[in-house]
Design a protein around this motif. Structure first.
Motif, short mmCIF file in Angstrom:
data_model
loop_
_atom_site.label_atom_id
_atom_site.label_comp_id
_atom_site.label_asym_id
_atom_site.label_seq_id
_atom_site.Cartn_x
_atom_site.Cartn_y
_atom_site.Cartn_z
N LEU A 164 3.97 -0.71 9.31
CA LEU A 164 3.27 0.20 8.93
C LEU A 164 1.96 -0.46 8.25
O LEU A 164 1.56 -1.99 8.27
N ASP A 165 0.67 0.07 9.10
CA ASP A 165 -0.80 -0.26 8.15
C ASP A 165 -0.85 -0.77 7.19
O ASP A 165 -0.54 0.37 6.38
N THR A 166 -1.49 -1.86 7.09
CA THR A 166 -2.19 -1.51 5.01
C THR A 166 -2.61 0.04 4.70
O THR A 166 -1.87 0.75 3.67
N ASP A 167 -3.73 0.31 5.62
CA ASP A 167 -4.25 1.39 4.62
C ASP A 167 -3.29 2.77 5.38
O ASP A 167 -3.55 3.65 4.31
N LEU A 168 -2.95 3.00 5.62
CA LEU A 168 -1.56 3.19 6.28
C LEU A 168 -0.56 3.94 5.23
O LEU A 168 -0.20 5.12 4.51
N GLU A 169 -0.63 2.47 4.51
CA GLU A 169 1.38 2.55 3.61
C GLU A 169 0.12 2.72 2.21
O GLU A 169 1.05 3.86 1.40
N LYS A 170 -1.70 2.67 2.02
CA LYS A 170 -1.91 3.16 0.40
C LYS A 170 -2.04 4.59 0.68
O LYS A 170 -1.64 5.51 -0.37
N LYS A 171 -2.35 4.99 1.94
CA LYS A 171 -2.53 6.22 1.86
C LYS A 171 -0.89 7.13 2.00
O LYS A 171 -0.87 8.47 1.10
#
Length: 236
Positions: A164-171
């Motif tokens: 998963l993309d880092t920004d996606l994980e954060k969301k």
């Protein structure tokens, strides 16, 4: 076959989305009904003026104003979307686990799971219930936060890794934890939320302990997008 899960989930989100559209729909319905009255009824000048003023007032209400007054809806659709995600992930897990060739045979939990005769009887001794038996027997299986979702699929399926993309994980971390705060903490930020989001810098609003959670239209867009991307990655 796998695309069916994503299609089904997006259809569920579309149904939830109707809650967001409801205030505008009510406004438009009221305007149409008032206009119908002015066209069909014989009204005095004063009554006609009052109705036309009401129509104008309703028409002048901006979408942003409506969204502001109905922001509680965004908190509720956050909860509904998380429940829909949990349900579709559980369904996919069960279906995938019914194909035992996909299971990670190195998972020690497979040796620990015991199925009672009662469960087998209730299932009519049918084949294809392996996934349901795993769900019923492993109390640690959860699909309500990103860490638990990752663990469930990594533990039970061979070669399952979520990139998963880092920004996606954060969301995903943020909004799944927000759901817990709304449901269990009356929408007030608690220590669990801060702990879960701080490790990955996922506190996207920089909320502090005791802050009131209030989502908006942009949050709802992010929820729909991020949940669909997670599901797509899992079933890929």
């Amino acid at each position: 076959m796998n695309s069916n899960y994503l299609i089904s989930f997006k259809e569920e989100l579309e149904q939830i989305d109707k809650l967001v559209a409801t205030p505008n729909l009510i406004r438009e319905f009221a305007i149409s009904q008032l206009r119908g009255v002015t066209r069909k009824a014989t009204l005095s000048y004063q009554d006609n003026l009052k109705i036309n003023n009401a129509i104008q007032a309703l028409a002048n209400i901006k979408d942003a104003s409506i969204s502001s007054n109905y922001r509680v809806i965004y908190n509720q659709v956050c909860v509904l979307a998380a429940s829909a995600l949990e349900a579709i992930l559980k369904r996919y897990f069960i279906d995938a686990a019914n194909d035992y060739t996909r299971l990670n045979l190195n998972n020690k939990k497979l040796d620990e799971i015991k199925v009672t005769l009662r469960v087998l009887i209730d299932k009519d001794l049918k084949e294809g219930t392996l996934g349901e038996n795993i769900i019923l027997s492993d109390n640690s299986l959860k699909f309500q936060d990103l860490q638990s979702i990752k663990r469930a699929f990594l533990d039970y399926f061979s070669g399952m890794s979520l990139n998963l993309d880092t920004d996606l994980e954060k969301k995903l971390i943020f909004y799944l934890e927000v759901r817990h705060v709304i449901v269990h903490k009356s929408s007030y930020v608690d220590k669990k939320f801060l702990h879960a989001t701080s490790g990955r810098e996922a506190n996207l609003r920089s909320w502090q302990l005791g802050d009131k959670v209030q989502l908006d239209e942009e949050d709802w867009k992010s929820i729909k997008e991020s949940y669909a991307l997670l599901l797509a990655e899992i079933i890929k």
